[in-house]
Design a protein around this motif. Structure first.
Motif, PDB file in Angstrom:
ATOM      1  N   ASN A 184     103.040 122.470 -12.390  1.00 40.74           N
ATOM      2  CA  ASN A 184     103.898 121.888 -11.363  1.00 40.74           C
ATOM      3  C   ASN A 184     104.556 120.625 -11.904  1.00 40.74           C
ATOM      4  O   ASN A 184     103.933 119.853 -12.632  1.00 40.74           O
ATOM      5  CB  ASN A 184     103.091 121.526 -10.113  1.00 40.74           C
ATOM      6  CG  ASN A 184     102.435 122.735  -9.482  1.00 40.74           C
ATOM      7  OD1 ASN A 184     103.082 123.516  -8.809  1.00 40.74           O
ATOM      8  ND2 ASN A 184     101.130 122.890  -9.700  1.00 40.74           N
ATOM      9  N   THR A 185     105.811 120.424 -11.523  1.00 37.71           N
ATOM     10  CA  THR A 185     106.508 119.173 -11.819  1.00 37.71           C
ATOM     11  C   THR A 185     106.824 118.490 -10.501  1.00 37.71           C
ATOM     12  O   THR A 185     107.570 119.027  -9.674  1.00 37.71           O
ATOM     13  CB  THR A 185     107.808 119.428 -12.602  1.00 37.71           C
ATOM     14  OG1 THR A 185     107.499 120.069 -13.844  1.00 37.71           O
ATOM     15  CG2 THR A 185     108.527 118.110 -12.885  1.00 37.71           C
ATOM     16  N   PHE A 186     106.241 117.323 -10.305  1.00 38.44           N
ATOM     17  CA  PHE A 186     106.476 116.542  -9.089  1.00 38.44           C
ATOM     18  C   PHE A 186     107.642 115.596  -9.356  1.00 38.44           C
ATOM     19  O   PHE A 186     107.521 114.679 -10.168  1.00 38.44           O
ATOM     20  CB  PHE A 186     105.211 115.779  -8.694  1.00 38.44           C
ATOM     21  CG  PHE A 186     104.044 116.677  -8.380  1.00 38.44           C
ATOM     22  CD1 PHE A 186     103.907 117.234  -7.116  1.00 38.44           C
ATOM     23  CD2 PHE A 186     103.101 116.984  -9.343  1.00 38.44           C
ATOM     24  CE1 PHE A 186     102.830 118.068  -6.812  1.00 38.44           C
ATOM     25  CE2 PHE A 186     102.027 117.818  -9.056  1.00 38.44           C
ATOM     26  CZ  PHE A 186     101.895 118.358  -7.791  1.00 38.44           C
ATOM     27  N   VAL A 187     108.744 115.822  -8.666  1.00 40.92           N
ATOM     28  CA  VAL A 187     109.989 115.120  -8.979  1.00 40.92           C
ATOM     29  C   VAL A 187     110.094 113.855  -8.138  1.00 40.92           C
ATOM     30  O   VAL A 187     110.260 113.914  -6.911  1.00 40.92           O
ATOM     31  CB  VAL A 187     111.208 116.027  -8.752  1.00 40.92           C
ATOM     32  CG1 VAL A 187     112.497 115.279  -9.091  1.00 40.92           C
ATOM     33  CG2 VAL A 187     111.098 117.292  -9.592  1.00 40.92           C
ATOM     34  N   LEU A 188     110.012 112.689  -8.802  1.00 42.33           N
ATOM     35  CA  LEU A 188     110.180 111.394  -8.132  1.00 42.33           C
ATOM     36  C   LEU A 188     111.452 110.697  -8.594  1.00 42.33           C
ATOM     37  O   LEU A 188     111.669 109.529  -8.267  1.00 42.33           O
ATOM     38  CB  LEU A 188     108.972 110.487  -8.394  1.00 42.33           C
ATOM     39  CG  LEU A 188     107.595 111.001  -7.965  1.00 42.33           C
ATOM     40  CD1 LEU A 188     106.564 109.893  -8.054  1.00 42.33           C
ATOM     41  CD2 LEU A 188     107.646 111.580  -6.565  1.00 42.33           C
ATOM     42  N   GLY A 189     112.293 111.405  -9.333  1.00 41.35           N
ATOM     43  CA  GLY A 189     113.553 110.810  -9.754  1.00 41.35           C
ATOM     44  C   GLY A 189     114.417 111.818 -10.482  1.00 41.35           C
ATOM     45  O   GLY A 189     113.918 112.672 -11.202  1.00 41.35           O
TER      46      GLY A 189
END
Length: 249
Positions: free
Chosen positions: A150-155
């Motif tokens: 999973n890639t948690f996108v914060l930007g």
């Protein structure tokens, strides 16, 4: 679709609830955001003082991390495109809505869901009347991954998500909670470079883990001027330069 109404001294206000069909039809989140930016440009060309209420997509029965990513991108778009002359205020449908109980078919809101949506729209309109120009207000998102990587996108797209743009707060009411980060498997995506951020202990009572801050003053050390954007729950020993943990857009 969009609806139009006249508001106070503003020449025109538009409220937009879009993008659900984009998700269900498999359109990419990048193309959806690009199309939204084009619509904003067209509306501002017609009226430089248009005020826009931009809604996130309500959860649906089959929603996944793609929807979470899209709603984060919509929040970042609101923050990036917001101006004093033509404000954009986010209508936060990303939290507090349950597709299992708030829709009649997994997609379309039932009476309970309609009331929840109406409450969110009212909150945004009230903020507009009160002169509030912070586009993303008190938004705490809970991010949970699926099996696998999973890639948690914060930007992305030239902006860090969950940055309220205010210099007198530490962002403690606007951040993402990453609940099931798998060290060595999952990654957090940030905008910019490792030098733009700092890691520290969670500042929120009852939530243990590693906090991610924007280094607002650029001095490389934690302080009151830094902006909280996320907490990786129950994980320590992380490193911003470890490409198995953090990637940069």
């Amino acid at each position: 679709m969009g609806t139009l109404c006249a508001v106070g001294q503003l020449a025109l206000t538009e409220s937009w609830q879009l993008n659900t069909n984009d998700m269900l039809q498999g359109n990419s989140n990048i193309s959806t955001i690009s199309e939204l930016e084009q619509i904003i440009g067209v509306r501002r060309a017609n009226n430089p003082n248009v005020a826009i209420l931009l809604a996130q997509v309500i959860p649906y029965q089959w929603s996944d991390t793609g929807l979470t990513d899209l709603n984060q991108r919509i929040a970042a778009l609101a923050a990036r495109q917001n101006t004093i002359e033509s404000p954009i205020i986010l209508v936060n449908h990303a939290v507090g809505f349950d597709a299992a109980t708030d829709t009649y078919d997994g997609v379309h809101p039932n009476a309970t869901g309609e009331q929840k949506m109406a409450n969110r729209w009212y909150e945004a309109i009230e903020r507009l009347f009160q002169g509030d120009r912070d586009p993303v207000k008190q938004q705490i998102d809970v991010l949970m991954g699926t099996t696998g990587v999973n890639t948690f996108v914060l930007g992305a797209w030239g902006a860090a998500y969950y940055d309220d743009g205010l210099t007198n707060t530490a962002g403690l009411t606007e951040y993402a909670r990453i609940k099931d980060f798998q060290t060595g498997i999952d990654r957090v995506q940030l905008w910019g470079s490792p030098q733009d951020y700092l890691l520290g202990p969670s500042p929120i009572s009852g939530i243990a883990g590693t906090a991610i801050y924007i280094d607002k003053d650029g001095n490389g050390s934690l302080g009151s001027n830094n902006e909280l954007i996320g907490i990786i729950e129950n994980r320590t020993g992380l490193n911003l330069t470890n490409t198995n943990q953090f990637v940069y857009a």
